[in-house]
Structures are given as C-alpha cells and as structure tokens.
Design an enzyme around this catalytic site. Structure first.
Site, mmCIF file in Angstrom:
data_model
loop_
_atom_site.group_PDB
_atom_site.id
_atom_site.type_symbol
_atom_site.label_atom_id
_atom_site.label_comp_id
_atom_site.label_asym_id
_atom_site.label_seq_id
_atom_site.Cartn_x
_atom_site.Cartn_y
_atom_site.Cartn_z
ATOM 1 N N LYS A 37 14.838 49.633 37.114
ATOM 2 C CA LYS A 37 15.671 50.999 36.304
ATOM 3 C C LYS A 37 15.405 52.021 36.094
ATOM 4 C CE LYS A 37 14.862 48.829 31.556
ATOM 5 N NZ LYS A 37 13.890 49.492 31.213
ATOM 6 N N HIS A 446 -31.218 38.110 36.118
ATOM 7 C CA HIS A 446 -31.870 38.518 35.169
ATOM 8 C C HIS A 446 -32.377 40.039 35.481
ATOM 9 C CE1 HIS A 446 -34.824 38.852 31.375
ATOM 10 N NE2 HIS A 446 -35.425 38.999 32.520
HETATM 11 P P1 FAD Z 1 7.258 43.836 32.596
HETATM 12 O O1 FAD Z 1 5.797 45.032 32.801
HETATM 13 O O2 FAD Z 1 7.391 44.460 31.781
HETATM 14 O O3 FAD Z 1 7.891 44.411 33.994
HETATM 15 C C1 FAD Z 1 9.467 44.640 33.649
HETATM 16 C C2 FAD Z 1 9.803 45.162 34.753
HETATM 17 O O4 FAD Z 1 11.392 45.554 34.970
HETATM 18 C C3 FAD Z 1 9.689 46.756 34.339
HETATM 19 O O5 FAD Z 1 9.701 47.559 35.205
HETATM 20 C C4 FAD Z 1 11.518 47.103 33.698
HETATM 21 O O6 FAD Z 1 11.763 48.511 33.779
HETATM 22 C C5 FAD Z 1 11.935 46.533 34.276
HETATM 23 N N1 FAD Z 1 13.350 45.891 34.279
HETATM 24 C C6 FAD Z 1 13.903 45.091 33.478
HETATM 25 N N2 FAD Z 1 15.787 44.707 33.276
HETATM 26 C C7 FAD Z 1 15.154 45.719 34.217
HETATM 27 C C8 FAD Z 1 16.135 45.274 35.168
HETATM 28 N N3 FAD Z 1 17.955 44.916 34.762
HETATM 29 N N4 FAD Z 1 17.063 45.691 36.379
HETATM 30 C C9 FAD Z 1 16.137 46.796 37.100
HETATM 31 N N5 FAD Z 1 15.223 46.651 36.209
HETATM 32 C C10 FAD Z 1 14.937 46.526 35.231
HETATM 33 N N6 FAD Z 1 -1.522 42.669 28.947
HETATM 34 C C11 FAD Z 1 -3.057 41.950 29.721
HETATM 35 O O7 FAD Z 1 -2.851 40.961 30.899
HETATM 36 N N7 FAD Z 1 -3.718 42.754 29.861
HETATM 37 C C12 FAD Z 1 -3.273 43.843 28.481
HETATM 38 O O8 FAD Z 1 -4.451 44.492 28.500
HETATM 39 C C13 FAD Z 1 -2.440 44.426 27.764
HETATM 40 N N8 FAD Z 1 -2.727 45.439 27.324
HETATM 41 C C14 FAD Z 1 -1.064 45.664 26.408
HETATM 42 C C15 FAD Z 1 -1.136 46.574 26.071
HETATM 43 C C16 FAD Z 1 -0.016 47.249 25.092
HETATM 44 C C17 FAD Z 1 -0.009 48.204 24.989
HETATM 45 C C18 FAD Z 1 0.854 46.683 25.730
HETATM 46 C C19 FAD Z 1 2.794 46.856 25.296
HETATM 47 C C20 FAD Z 1 1.213 45.923 26.326
HETATM 48 C C21 FAD Z 1 0.026 44.859 27.248
HETATM 49 N N9 FAD Z 1 -0.173 43.454 27.755
HETATM 50 C C22 FAD Z 1 -1.572 43.504 28.299
HETATM 51 C C23 FAD Z 1 0.909 43.263 28.309
HETATM 52 C C24 FAD Z 1 1.725 43.123 29.832
HETATM 53 O O9 FAD Z 1 2.106 44.018 30.382
HETATM 54 C C25 FAD Z 1 2.586 42.652 29.958
HETATM 55 O O10 FAD Z 1 2.719 41.261 30.286
HETATM 56 C C26 FAD Z 1 3.282 42.502 31.305
HETATM 57 O O11 FAD Z 1 3.538 43.874 32.077
HETATM 58 C C27 FAD Z 1 3.887 41.602 31.633
HETATM 59 O O12 FAD Z 1 4.845 41.770 33.376
HETATM 60 P P2 FAD Z 1 5.942 41.460 33.211
HETATM 61 O O13 FAD Z 1 6.297 41.504 35.398
HETATM 62 O O14 FAD Z 1 6.766 39.801 33.415
HETATM 63 O O15 FAD Z 1 6.907 42.435 33.195
#
Ligand code: FAD
Length: 468
Positions: A37, A446
C-alpha cells in the site's frame, strides 16, 4: 479471471516478512504476486524502522566520537559541527538504496508487484485498491504479512508535532532541546541515544524497574549506568499520565511512588511497543478472528483458521523482529511448496543497537530459574580482552548460561561494542545444540572481541584463562 491475475502465491505486505516470502516462493517455482500500500517496498523495517534508525545511530556515533573520544587518539577536530539536514539526507539515501534493492529483487525474481491496498475478498480472492482502479486477484495461497504500526497511549495522543512516534523521531528537522522518551525498550533507547548524542537533554520514563527489560538484570543495570554517562536520564518505576501546557511549555505529567512528577519537553517520543496491523484487511469477509492483542492466530506451518490463508511476521504472535519475520516467511513458503521449512524459536537473537550494544539469545537467567532449569553461568568482562583494550571497548561483558546437567548452552547475554555481530556465533552454537565447553574449546582469532565469548564459555566450568 484472466490468467494474468491468477497466482500460486499472493503476498500482502512487502516488509521483511512479505518480500522474503515472495522471493522464496519465486525460487520454488510459484507464480507470485506481492501487494504494497505504501509508495516504496520494504515495510516498516526498511522505511521507518531497522534501517533508518541504524543509519542515524551510525552517523551520531561518529559525531559523538569526534566530540568526545577523538582527542585522546591525537585527532584534532576543533570547530566540530553537524548539519541535521545532511544527516537526514544520508539516512534517506541509505533507505532509498535498500528499498530500490527490494524493487530490483522483485523484478529479477519475476514477482508481480501491485501498488495498492490489499483486501481479502472471499475464498482465494484478493482485491487491490490502487490510486485509480481496483484489481481482483486470484491466489491458490494467500499470505498475510501486513506487519505492525505504532501504539498510541490514550492519554498521550500522537499529534505528529509534540507527541510523536518513531516514524517522526527518525526525521526531526532540528535537535529538540528537551526530549522525553516514554519507554526504555529498543526503540526508546536507540532513538534516545541518537538525539542525546546530537545535544538533546533526554529524559527516559519507564514504567518497569529496569531499562531493556527483556535482558538479564546485570545487563540492564550496566546499560543504565553507561547510558547515564552519555547524558540519558532514566526515570524508572514511573508511570506517564498525560501532557499539559503551562506558560507556553509542554509538561509531561507522571507518577512515581504515588507522587506526581513532571518533565518539560519540546518533543515526547512514545515508544511503548507496536500493534499488529490488520486495518481494512477484510479478515471478517473470510471469517478470520484476531486475538486479544489484535494478532492473527496461526496454527501449524503458519496456517490461519481459513484454508489457503497464512500469516507471518509482526502480525502474528511472537517477538516483533525483522529476522523473525524473514525466517517465518521462508518456513511458511517452503511448507506451501511441500518442503520441510521450520523456525527454531529458541534461538532468535535480540539486539539493542546502542553504544555499547546489548545482544542476547535463548533464556535469560531469570527465565531459566522460572522454568526450574538448573544452570551454571560464566561471565567474561571485556576489560580482560586485548582487542577491547586496544579499541576502546572495555565496557561490558559476555555471559553464557548452560544447563547444569548437560552443559548445553541455554542462553547468552552480551553488553559491549559490536555485540550485535558477536551474538551470531552464540546463535550458531545453540542452533547446533552446542555446550559451553564446545564454545570454550572453539578457536577464535586473536585479538578479537569474540575471544570474550570463548572465555565466557570456559568460565562456565571455572576455566577462563584471562580473568583475574
Ligand atoms: P512490516 O515491516 O511492518 O511490513 C508490513 C508491510 O505491509 C508494510 O509495508 C505495510 O505498508 C504493508 N501493508 C499493511 N497492510 C497492507 C494492505 N492491506 N495492503 C497492502 N500492504 C499492506 N527489528 C529488528 O529485527 N531489528 C531492528 O533493528 C529493528 N529496529 C526497529 C526500529 C524501529 C524504529 C521500528 C519501528 C522497528 C524496528 N524493528 C526492528 C522491527 C521491525 O521493523 C519489524 O519487526 C519488521 O519490519 C516486521 O516485518 P513484517 O514484514 O512483519 O512487517
């Protein structure tokens, strides 16, 4: 439906869970589509999470070193200055490079990308609502990887200006004089460090008695002491209650030991966790119900309650981490393709990328006690490590906890420079069921910081070589 819009696998969401699932699907010969999205691919992690925060941590660490540590090395950096505009431009360039990289990977793996909002629309159907039109897709398998979004506190609503989430705190256009950070977990500590290094007076307010509460207490306590020296001020056992205006100033109100406390703040970063994102996904159209935390429950092999629909990543239970989402992606798609994908939840590393870094894997000592497992722990301080002494990395330690009966490693905790990289060796040992003695008898180069890991393994049996 035209064969053009018919797929073996449709992935909703292009974060580390979604895009990795799509690539693995394509590798395994599945005709795959991915729906996103937002304008760019990569999800929370690449756009507003892991990557921009690490870019800012890296830049500000160099700036902090230039101002505080360089002189000791004979490096003269008088008249030091920093441009926040350039700092942000560098971060944005890093983010763009990685998002474009994901776009490229979709193309090279022949994955069809749909830009729009994905909605479940009945059995094997997904509707994509684009800016101008709507497309209906048909998929034999549908994978929900919609991730998570920021959590708002009811008495501290985001306004994007004063009360902000990490989405805004990675993009302030100037250094806030006074920054209040609500929550002392990974995001609060990382972004609190970034702005403290740039000159903000940072007050961290945490409800629990320890910062970094997922780590063992000795790690949390040392981190608290070291971060204090860097200018972060911690208010533990403190419950935020709201925000008020007084004489034109923002005052964050809180309670500690039944008494009211107040913090003046130009910006308030609320970093109290994230919530699964299932808004307008149409779960009800197919009959999928979420749990009490809004997560999608999954059974064996990431199957939801509806045949042919799967879910992975932040939107399902478990730690909200990018690498957890990626592993689930691979395992889920391999199962779909008839292979034997599997995730070992016992060995998911957890890192806070501050300076020094905090990294852990497996059980904490507290969790081992709670489970009634008898254990021995071995600790090695970086102060006894040659490489650490030669490279300003003596703050911190490695602790290995192993089963008393079998010596099998149960968990490893590290606080120290480069802990995020060091933990990988501990994860590998644990993945293969290694013992503390195995670790202690493994040759490490080391001089490296990783020798502290070997020494901590030896320390479990009381045999560390370099401890006093
Ligand atoms: P997301 O990365 O949240 O991706 C989901 C995607 O789905 C998004 O792009 C969204 O737009 C899309 N989407 C949602 N609903 C729809 C829909 N209906 N139609 C189309 N698209 C949709 N994790 C780590 O492991 N290491 C780190 O150092 C770390 N640092 C972080 C720092 C910050 C500031 C934050 C906020 C998070 C951090 N995280 C970190 C957590 C990590 O970002 C998440 O755990 C990870 O992104 C999860 O992946 P995901 O694919 O489940 O979801």
């Amino acid at each position: 439906m035209s064969s053009e819009n018919t797929f073996d696998l449709i992935v909703i969401g292009s974060g580390p869970g979604g895009y990795v699932a799509a690539i693995r699907g394509a590798q395994l010969g599945l005709k795959t589509a991915i729906i996103e999205k937002d304008k760019t691919l990569g999800g929370t992690c690449l756009n507003v999470g892991c990557i921009p925060s690490k870019a800012l941590l890296h830049s500000t660490e160099m700036y902090h070193f230039a101002g505080h540590g360089a002189a000791e090395h004979g490096i003269d950096l008088t008249n030091l200055s920093i441009s926040i505009e350039q700092l942000m431009a560098k971060k944005d360039k890093t983010v763009a490079q990685l998002c474009n990289g994901v776009q490229f990977l979709m193309k090279s793996n022949k994955i069809k990308v749909f830009n729009g909002f994905g909605m479940l629309a009945g059995e094997n159907k997904v509707r994509v609502k684009g800016a101008k039109d709507e497309t209906e897709l048909s998929g034999k398998h549908i994978l929900i990887a919609t991730g998570s979004s920021t959590i708002e506190l009811p008495f501290l609503k985001f306004d994007g200006e004063t009360v902000v989430s990490s989405d805004q705190a990675i993009a302030f256009d100037k250094v806030p004089e006074k920054l209040a950070v609500v929550g002392a977990g990974a995001i609060g500590l990382e972004l609190g460090s970034v702005w403290a290094r740039l000159g903000s007076k940072v007050e961290v307010i945490e409800f629990l008695p320890n910062i970094a509460p997922t780590f063992d207490k000795d790690v949390s306590k040392m981190a608290e002491r070291l971060f204090k020296k860097q200018g972060l001020n911690f208010n533990l056992n403190t419950k935020v209650t709201g925000l008020k205006k007084s004489k034109g100033k923002n005052i964050l109100t809180a309670e500690k030991d039944g008494k009211a406390v107040e913090f003046e703040a130009d910006k308030v970063l609320v970093a109290v966790g994230r919530k699964p994102y299932t808004d307008r996904l149409g779960l009800e159209t197919v009959g999928i119900e979420t749990d009490e935390k809004g997560r999608i429950p999954v059974g064996e092999h990431f199957k939801t309650s509806v045949d042919g629909i799967y879910a992975i990543g932040d939107v399902i239970p478990g730690p909200m981490l990018a690498h957890k989402a990626e592993e689930e992606a691979v395992a889920c798609v391999e199962r779909i393709a008839g292979q034997a994908g599997h995730v070992n939840y016992e060995v998911i590393p957890n890192v806070i990328y501050t300076e020094p870094e905090l990294a852990s894997v497996g059980l904490t000592e507290a969790a081992a006690k709670e489970k009634g497992v008898e254990f021995n722990s071995g600790k090695f301080n970086f102060a006894g490590n040659g490489r650490a002494i030669a490279s300003d990395g003596t703050d911190g330690f490695v602790k290995v906890t192993a089963c008393k009966k079998t010596d099998r490693i149960l968990g490893v905790q590290i606080i120290g420079k480069g802990a995020s990289e060091l933990i990988a060796a501990a994860v590998t040992h644990m993945e293969y069921g290694g013992s503390a003695e195995d670790l202690g008898r493994t040759i490490h180069a080391h001089p490296t910081m990783s020798e502290a890991l070997k020494e901590a393994g030896l320390a479990v049996g009381g045999n560390a070589i370099h401890s006093a």
